[in-house]
Design an enzyme around this catalytic site. Sequence first.
Site, PDB file in Angstrom:
ATOM      1  N   HIS A  16      50.977  41.062  41.538  1.00  0.00           N
ATOM      2  CA  HIS A  16      49.991  42.049  42.000  1.00  0.00           C
ATOM      3  C   HIS A  16      50.691  43.178  42.749  1.00  0.00           C
ATOM      4  CE1 HIS A  16      48.036  38.050  41.950  1.00  0.00           C
ATOM      5  NE2 HIS A  16      47.007  38.673  41.462  1.00  0.00           N
ATOM      6  N   GLU A  65      43.496  41.847  27.914  1.00  0.00           N
ATOM      7  CA  GLU A  65      43.996  43.209  28.077  1.00  0.00           C
ATOM      8  C   GLU A  65      44.291  43.832  26.724  1.00  0.00           C
ATOM      9  OE1 GLU A  65      45.116  40.498  29.650  1.00  0.00           O
ATOM     10  OE2 GLU A  65      44.204  40.848  31.612  1.00  0.00           O
TER      11      GLU A  65
END
Lengths: 424, 336
Positions: free
Chosen positions: B128, B59
């Site tokens: 999540h 990321e």
Amino acid sequence: MLYFTAIRYKMPESDSDKGKHQRFFIPEPNARPGDTPDFSQLPISPVGSVARPQTSASPETLRDLPFKLIRTLNEDGIPEGEWQPEITIAVVRKIYEYMRLTRIFDTKMFRVQRQGKTSFFLASRGEEALGVVPSIALRANDMCFPTYRQVGWLLARGYPLVKLINQIFNNSDDPLKGKQLPVLYSARDFGFYSLSGNVGTRFGHAVGWAMAKAYRNSDDIAIGFIGDGTTAEGSFHEALTFASVYKAPVILGITNNQWAISTFTGLATNKDTTFASKALSYGIPGLRVDGNDALAVYSVLEWAADRARHGHGATLIEFFTYRSGAHSTSDDPERYRPKEEALLWPLGDPIERLRQHLLTSKAWSEEKDGQLHKMLDKQITESLKEAERIGVLGESKPDVREMFEGVFKEQDWRAVEQLKELGL
Amino acid sequence: MIMNIVQALNSALDVMLANNSEVLVFGEDVGYFGGVFRVTDKLQKKYGHHRCFDTPISEGGIIATGIGMAAEGLRPVMEIQFADYILPAYDQLVSEAARLRYRSNGDFQAPITVRAPYGGGIFGGQTHSQSPEAIFAHVTGLKTVIPSNPYDAKGLLIASIECDDPIIFLEPKRLYNGPFEGYHDRPLKPWAGETDSNVPEGYYSIPLGKAKVKRAGSEATVLAYGTMVHVALAGILESGVDAELIDLRSIVPLDVDTIEESVKKTGRCLIVHEASKFSGFGAELSALVTERCFYYLSAPTIRLAGWDVPYPHAFEWDYFPSPKRVAKSLKKLLEN
């Protein structure tokens, strides 16, 4: 030209912008759904051809190792070469038994998720050796910092099956009290560090744990695992830097299963090198081993563990394997890779290969093999039934008060007020 | 054309890739596979792998590369697979993207758009399900946009890509395929039939920083964004309170005028978000309401939010703010 990634690059034919950006290189695997996988260029060292150095050997004498592939089991299931482990047939049988158990467990639990009994599941099909073998090769006091595809570690250490399934169901007997996604286990007493859904972030913890053991003058070690895709994260490189600088008694494993959800290894590293070779720039040994050859896996772990226990520092090991199932219950691999690729993987199936080895030894027979399968299947079926009796996801859950436990060691006023708001 | 949020976002990317050769779309699994939530489906096939491509799992690397491209003049649109995974890139966003123009006195800028699915309601567990908007809103120099329906999703994404500032574009994943009012035990609803699901196929943009009054009302003002817009509306209807519901659409820039006008009219304010309460974005909203509308308020502002705990898998519906809790809060707000 040799390519160290399993899958070579090709240019997509449908590229509508061909020519306009020709200097901009984008890697693509050479086989997608509808194509025929081609592993012919994959350099696979002949069985038994790699020399086994002394565990005290200095890293500069080991620089060719990351470009070879350590293998022991030949096509007939007979071990060859210097990397044959010193291992009793009883231990081999134990490894085999737990690899079989892992596969049956995974297969059944995948189905259980499909039946709507839990929210998520993730299997280790094709990689069973990488959970089970380290669990058996290392000592009880060594700590594993696993990836989420290594449930075999827990099974091989006798973690109760019902308890495992209770976690997957998040039911009232869930050992993690409903706080964590299914399969993200934690079991300190079994040498299994807490898992999380984010990746790579525990690789450095393995190094820190190992340094703590060194500080205490213990010869216990740590083993950390990371996926091939996750070596792209900074946390991989940070961990290697610390392991190398402090000569930490740690084994750092890369489970190279060729696929990171839909992306191939050519997106995690460049095809002209190996994952194991990343060790070279940190001045530590890098081994590359056939991850579907349980005996070779056992052998390299023993080598690296011995090295770590005797103060020679960290070893990076690339376990070369293939993820033969989906990434998780959330994806369909047929959408991004050829259906038959798993079957064509040139290094076979780890369980089948170990079975073949056992059958050559006379200590094993087809009959015993069949009995074992039945026994393991029954064990899991019964455990599953017991966990289902307690409740599947949504039918049963831990006390809601658990939601506030463990945020801080002692709850502050927020938890007190919010519990009251919930009417508790 | 009737679209769900996934299709509307895909359409926005399609339009921008077609209109501007400097727009690139990339992230983990976004190329061949089309993204784990299918937002970039078929874009690589249509525009080629130089325009829409997969990245390594990194990321920090994705955002750093995007900043470099943007500094050169391209318009990268990056996907972070789940907002929960954005943290390795936080240094790049805070120390680099948000500061580049300021510290170079305009010599360089970072017009990046970072898309990320966020929020709960899908049994995604701790990693999540989180709603990290407050940690971006706190950083001056970053804009944070959060749509709540297909029409806004497309128009706001196009505006974000065209904006010269770095944008965090948070997509309420529970709303991707249908609106969700928080009634988890009722059948799923599709977007078809909802007023905001009729999405033009071509180009249009919605200015950033303009809130939308989703429901006019006189007794209280409810401030929400993302999934909570739908939950709040259901809660208002459950309560019987004639509340005005404002969908903020972006939290930076914030449409403070619309908020102020509404609260001065109603004299009461309820703030609803999924993220945990303490130091959440509701704290900023509450402070602004107090500073600007103090003499118009008949009751203390209420913040209804996730509990101050990590997102707990088994307790999804105990954690997730429900219409029932919205209704209860509204009634409490009206007691004074």
